[in-house]
Design a protein around this motif. Structure first.
Motif, short mmCIF file in Angstrom:
data_model
loop_
_atom_site.label_atom_id
_atom_site.label_comp_id
_atom_site.label_asym_id
_atom_site.label_seq_id
_atom_site.Cartn_x
_atom_site.Cartn_y
_atom_site.Cartn_z
N UNK A 148 46.46 -61.71 -96.96
CA UNK A 148 46.18 -61.75 -98.40
C UNK A 148 44.98 -62.64 -98.71
N UNK A 149 44.88 -63.78 -97.98
CA UNK A 149 43.71 -64.65 -98.17
C UNK A 149 42.43 -63.90 -97.83
N UNK A 150 42.45 -63.19 -96.71
CA UNK A 150 41.26 -62.46 -96.27
C UNK A 150 40.89 -61.38 -97.29
N UNK A 151 41.90 -60.68 -97.80
CA UNK A 151 41.63 -59.62 -98.78
C UNK A 151 40.97 -60.21 -100.03
N UNK A 152 41.44 -61.40 -100.45
CA UNK A 152 40.86 -62.03 -101.63
C UNK A 152 39.41 -62.44 -101.39
N UNK A 153 39.14 -62.96 -100.20
CA UNK A 153 37.76 -63.35 -99.87
C UNK A 153 36.85 -62.13 -99.79
N UNK A 154 37.36 -61.05 -99.19
CA UNK A 154 36.57 -59.82 -99.11
C UNK A 154 36.27 -59.26 -100.49
N UNK A 196 30.11 -67.47 -97.50
CA UNK A 196 30.46 -68.59 -96.62
C UNK A 196 31.94 -68.61 -96.24
N UNK A 197 32.87 -68.66 -97.24
CA UNK A 197 34.28 -68.68 -96.84
C UNK A 197 34.72 -67.41 -96.11
N UNK A 198 34.11 -66.26 -96.45
CA UNK A 198 34.49 -65.02 -95.78
C UNK A 198 34.04 -65.05 -94.32
#
Length: 842
Positions: free
Chosen positions: A11-17, A30-32
């Protein structure tokens, strides 16, 4: 230089994407990129970073982050280029200096690396990662305290000074960009070689008032990591110790053309799926690698060998494969439906639906088989085999399934010892796959292994080399296969190049990491082997060959506490029997026998060793390891008998002749017998560099200087004038002849020519011995300490440091500790008696 953060959740990755997709030109890259990096998804991290650099070309943080991605893949030149750009923008960029220092220090560029680390400390005085790096590399530096900021006198009434604006905002924190030192660049928490593990008190030489550097045991008892050593060049980072295995092999960078290694397109499709086709582009044939588009009006692509079956979509996880179509596909479907309606052939629709479902199921099974193959375990091979058999039940002529089964069965026969039934199955699937007239990387690898196991090693190597030399062709599987076969054939230098290339393309493959570890052992680089085994086990804690290899490595190095080896063997023992191949079961009993010998349980050890030989008779590696055990015990005649048995079993394996010669050279008066054995070996392998190097050493020991020099010059003719090992040998020879000026010149060239820290350390050690002979104690001490920093695993460095410090009253305690470490690591070494004599006087 700080450690990577925790792995992001889905879920974190999906939000960053989503954040990045919403505004690609923002700082969301950067965070992605950091998240992708934490997950080992280097290709995605690189793509995102490049977009970040494009959107923020004047931001040093963007260049640092891209450099970090390159460094994690061991693409050090590209990383250094990006860091140079970052430092052009901001010469005081702390993260850029820190990462550049890390790369340079790991490559043995001590002075330049130390300078950049000091600059990082100046820029980030409170950064714990930088402070830890200073401690790790023995760099004594304290950044200067910042000068206090001048404060303006307050205006009357106690308000702010006249003309002062609001308080300046604190500078925005930049994303962390310095890559951590690869935990075992092959090690715990990262990749083989955690380079900075803390030495145990019993193994660490504590620097005394004289300023001597620290050192550590070749294999720490509590971890395979070799404390204080540099990470292996080219090794990736892995999850921490005890972490779950990596989900899948990381896809190669998008900039490279990948030689596919999986199922062909056309499966898993809901037909018809019309898709727009670029104007002027021809539809790619199923099962082929896409060719570059021809410019309008340009010539067609030149004819070449048949393209290889594609599997890139399955590896990279880019989604289901779709068959390329045109607008005519919809019309065709409409006409078919009208025809069905007119003729009343409802059965056609049923058939069409079933056919589509079958293709989707085959696609799912092929993807499952490929994932199982990536684990490189006997159990996974068997599971993949069952999966492929299910595919053949659905489609008996399915190309990729036959290619996979050919690969699996060849390895189960030739490598894991399953016998002639498996050989016949391998031959059947090889024939079935080749009947399609197409290429597939698993089919090519299967044929190469088959040729090698049948005794046609030259054909196997030549065929693989020819395929990999095709323009634009890359394949982690085939580069790894070539490297493994080259290693088995004794072509160690070529094997290293191929395996490092395979590792760059497939950073998380336990099979490649375990092969690099075995290669390092064959080259006599046990510290490097330890780091590679450690990293393989970080990616897959149940990788049997790595567990067994790591256990044997610890035992063979006479570790004080073999508890770690016992843990590895216990893990193998507890695995169900059907998860270990016949070869691995034999290797387990042999490794257990060596542990029992080390524990003084001779009767149990003999029984375990006999069981291993019964399960795997005529095994040359067993004979070689027995020779090493007898050699360590000082039983030279028994060691010679054992290694001659290994040579009888595998007469073309050059490393066995090298081992025989080393045993004979250690045997009093064995120089001439060693020379005879090496000359005999050269008749079979005239241009083998390892044999020539050892022939030079044997002649030098027999004081046949001209013959020794001729052997080394022959090596230079084969490998080039900048070949480090030959330069080191010639410099050492000149030192023994007391031609000190010539020796210093050649050894300095050797130190510059070597890339690996061990070679640089040996060159510095020889230069130190010249300084000792010239009574230049200060220069000798400096050179010895540099050698110790470069590679703390070399025993002789400890002896000469101990000898130098023994004459200094303030350094006697440290001298004694150095001498103890030397005797522990090389109890029957060339300086053992002198070390014991010095110990008695201290």
């Amino acid at each position: 230089m700080a450690s990577e953060g925790a792995k992001p959740t889905q879920s974190d990755l999906a939000a960053l994407e989503q954040a990045f997709a919403a505004d690609p030109k923002s700082d969301a890259y950067q965070p992605l990129a950091e998240a992708y990096l934490a997950l080992g998804r280097f290709m995605e991290a690189m793509v995102v970073c490049k977009k970040g650099v494009k959107g923020h070309p004047e931001d040093p943080a963007a260049h640092c982050l891209l450099a970090k991605v390159y460094a994690r893949q061991s693409k050090h030149k590209k990383a250094l280029d990006e860091l140079a750009r970052a430092l052009e923008i901001d010469a005081a960029c702390g993260p850029a200096h820190a990462l550049k220092a890390e790369i340079l220090l790991e490559q043995g560029e001590m002075d330049a690396g130390a300078e950049h680390l000091k600059r990082a400390a100046d820029a980030m005085p409170d950064d714990e990662g930088v402070r830890e790096a200073l401690r790790k590399w023995g760099i004594d530096y304290e950044p200067p305290s910042p000068a206090p900021e001048p404060t303006a006198a307050p205006a009357e009434g106690g308000g702010p000074p006249q003309g002062a604006g609001p308080p300046a905002a604190a500078p925005e924190a930049t994303a962390e960009t310095a890559a951590p030192p690869a935990p075992v660049e092959d090690s715990a928490g990262g990749a083989p070689g955690a380079g900075g593990a803390t030495p145990s008190p019993t193994e660490t030489a504590v620097a005394g008032p004289t300023g001597a550097s620290q050192g550590s045991a070749i294999v720490d008892a509590t971890s395979l990591t070799v404390p204080g050593t540099q990470p292996v060049p080219g090794a990736p980072q892995a999850p921490g110790v005890g972490a779950a295995p990596a989900a899948a092999a990381v896809a190669p960078p998008s900039a490279e053309v990948v030689l596919p290694e999986g199922p062909p397109p056309g499966y898993g499709v809901r037909p018809p799926v019309p898709a727009p086709e670029p104007a002027g582009a021809a539809a790619a044939a199923p099962g082929t690698v896409a060719q570059p588009a021809t410019p309008p009006g340009g010539p067609p692509p030149p004819a070449g060998p048949p393209p290889l079956a594609e599997d890139d979509d399955f590896e990279t996880g880019t989604g289901p494969i779709r068959v390329q179509g045109t607008k005519r596909g919809g019309m065709r479907s409409t006409l078919l439906l009208v025809l069905v309606g007119l003729l009343g052939l409802g059965g056609f629709g049923v058939w069409y639906t079933n056919e589509a479902a079958t293709k989707r199921e085959i696609a799912r099974l092929l993807k499952e088989a490929q994932k199982e193959l990536s684990h490189d375990s006997y159990a996974a091979y068997k599971q993949a085999s069952e999966t492929c058999e299910k595919i053949l039940e659905l489609d008996p002529d399915q190309f990729a399934a036959h290619a996979y089964l050919a690969y699996i069965d060849v390895l189960r026969w030739g490598e894991h010892g399953e016998g002639d039934v498996m050989l016949q199955s391998a031959e059947r699937h090889l024939a079935a796959a080749k009947a399609h007239g197409k290429e597939h990387s698993h089919l090519i690898a299967a044929q190469a292994y088959y040729d090698f196991f049948k005794g046609n090693e030259d054909k196997a190597i030549d065929d693989l080399t020819a395929i990999l030399e095709r323009p634009g062709t890359t394949s982690g599987l085939l580069s790894g296969t070539l490297g493994i076969i080259q290693m088995w054939a004794g072509r160690l230098d070529d094997a290293r190049k191929s395996l490092i290339r395979a590792q760059e393309l497939s950073p998380g493959e336990p099979r490649i990491l375990a092969a690099l570890a075995e290669l390092a052992r064959r080259r006599g680089r046990d510290a490097e082997a330890a780091r590679y085994y450690e990293n393989a086990l970080n990616f897959d804690p149940h990788h049997v060959d790595s567990l067994l290899g790591a256990a044997l490595l610890i035992i063979e190095n006479d570790a004080v506490d073999n508890a770690r080896a016992e843990q590895f063997l216990k893990k193998v023992e507890e695995m169900p029997g059907d998860q270990k191949s016949p070869r691995q079961q034999a290797m387990y009993h042999f490794a257990r026998a060596q542990l029992l010998y080390a524990q003084g349980k001779t009767q149990e050890a003999r029984a375990a060793e006999e069981k291993a030989k019964m399960l795997l008779p005529n095994n040359a590696d067993f004979a070689s390891m027995i020779a090493r055990r007898e050699f360590r015990a000082g039983h030279y005649d028994a060691a010679v008998d054992a290694i001659r048995e290994a040579i009888r079993i595998e007469p073309k394996r050059a490393t066995f002749y090298v081992q025989l010669a080393r045993i004979l050279l250690a045997k009093p008066g064995g120089e001439r017998e060693a020379i005879e054995a090496l000359e005999k070996a050269r008749a079979q392998l005239p241009d083998n560099v390892d044999l020539l190097m050892l022939l030079g050493e044997a002649n030098a020991k027999a004081r046949r200087w001209d013959a020794a020099l001729a052997a080394y010059e022959k090596v230079k003719a084969l490998k080039g004038d900048r070949y480090g090992p030959a330069l080191l040998a010639i410099g050492t020879l000149e030192r023994k002849r007391r031609n000190f000026e010539a020796a210093k010149k050649t050894l300095t060239q050797a130190a510059e020519a070597f890339v690996d820290p061990t070679g640089k350390a040996r060159a510095n050690l020889e230069l130190a011995r010249i300084a000792i002979a010239e009574r230049d104690d200060a220069a000798a001490r400096k050179l010895l300490e540099r050698a110790l920093r470069l590679d703390p695993s070399l025993p002789d460095t400890y002896f000469f440091l101990g000898q130098q410090l023994a004459g200094d009253r303030r350094g006697r305690a440290t001298a004694k500790e150095f001498l103890q470490i030397y005797l522990k690591r090389d109890p029957s070494g060339p300086y053992a008696e002198r070390a014991r004599g010095l110990m008695r006087r201290l």
